[in-house]
Design an enzyme around this catalytic site. Sequence first.
Site, PDB file in Angstrom:
ATOM      1  N   ASN A   1       0.844  -1.188   0.000  1.00 26.49           N
ATOM      2  CA  ASN A   1       0.000   0.000   0.000  1.00 26.49           C
ATOM      3  C   ASN A   1       0.887   1.248   0.000  1.00 26.49           C
ATOM      4  OD1 ASN A   1       0.691  -0.721   2.709  1.00 26.49           O
ATOM      5  ND2 ASN A   1      -0.921   0.578   3.509  1.00 26.49           N
TER       6      ASN A   1
ATOM      7  N   GLU B   1       0.392   5.299   0.706  1.00 27.33           N
ATOM      8  CA  GLU B   1      -0.489   6.377   1.149  1.00 27.33           C
ATOM      9  C   GLU B   1      -0.028   7.715   0.593  1.00 27.33           C
ATOM     10  OE1 GLU B   1      -2.023   4.377   5.324  1.00 27.33           O
ATOM     11  OE2 GLU B   1      -0.643   6.074   5.430  1.00 27.33           O
TER      12      GLU B   1
ATOM     13  N   GLU C   1      -3.220  -4.465  -3.126  1.00 23.27           N
ATOM     14  CA  GLU C   1      -3.754  -5.364  -4.161  1.00 23.27           C
ATOM     15  C   GLU C   1      -3.738  -4.711  -5.545  1.00 23.27           C
ATOM     16  OE1 GLU C   1      -4.998  -4.658  -1.186  1.00 23.27           O
ATOM     17  OE2 GLU C   1      -6.147  -6.323  -0.352  1.00 23.27           O
TER      18      GLU C   1
ATOM     19  N   CYS D   1     -10.969  -3.693  -3.234  1.00 22.02           N
ATOM     20  CA  CYS D   1      -9.963  -4.673  -3.659  1.00 22.02           C
ATOM     21  C   CYS D   1     -10.594  -6.020  -3.957  1.00 22.02           C
ATOM     22  CB  CYS D   1      -8.874  -4.809  -2.607  1.00 22.02           C
ATOM     23  SG  CYS D   1      -7.784  -3.372  -2.608  1.00 22.02           S
TER      24      CYS D   1
HETATM   25 ZN   LIG Z   1      -8.129  -2.295  -0.696  1.00 27.86          ZN
END
Ligand SMILES: [Zn+2]
Length: 120
Positions: free
Chosen positions: A41, A43, A54, A84
């Site tokens: 991920n 941010e 994902e 996701c």
């Molecule tokens: Zn997600």
Amino acid sequence: MSNELYERAVAVAEKAYAPYSNHLVGAAVRARDGRVFEGVNVENAAYPLGICAEPAVISQAVAAGYKPGDLEEIAITASPCGGCRQWIYEFRFDRVTFKNAEGEVVTRTPAELLPETFEL
Ligand SMILES: [Zn+2]
């Protein structure tokens, strides 16, 4: 279920860029030809711009030429969010392995995670 793929997701999670939530998530994808991709991920200070692990990893596979149906399994260090689950469904993975809210590593099908979704 592939423990090795899940371990790859755990290892790559350390590279996540999540300074605002500190919620580090890793994902690893195995294509049917055996190639593995990893993602995290990412941010952003403008919060809605952040992306989950994902779509980050699936996008890498797409850029390498893989299409829906070419990706066999995905492992994620957290339970996939609703959006996701739609990504995972679209790419027709056989299996999804993730750590659920109880801390248990489980394997599900995309249809189990997103029942009665739509297809265009
Ligand atoms: Zn997600």
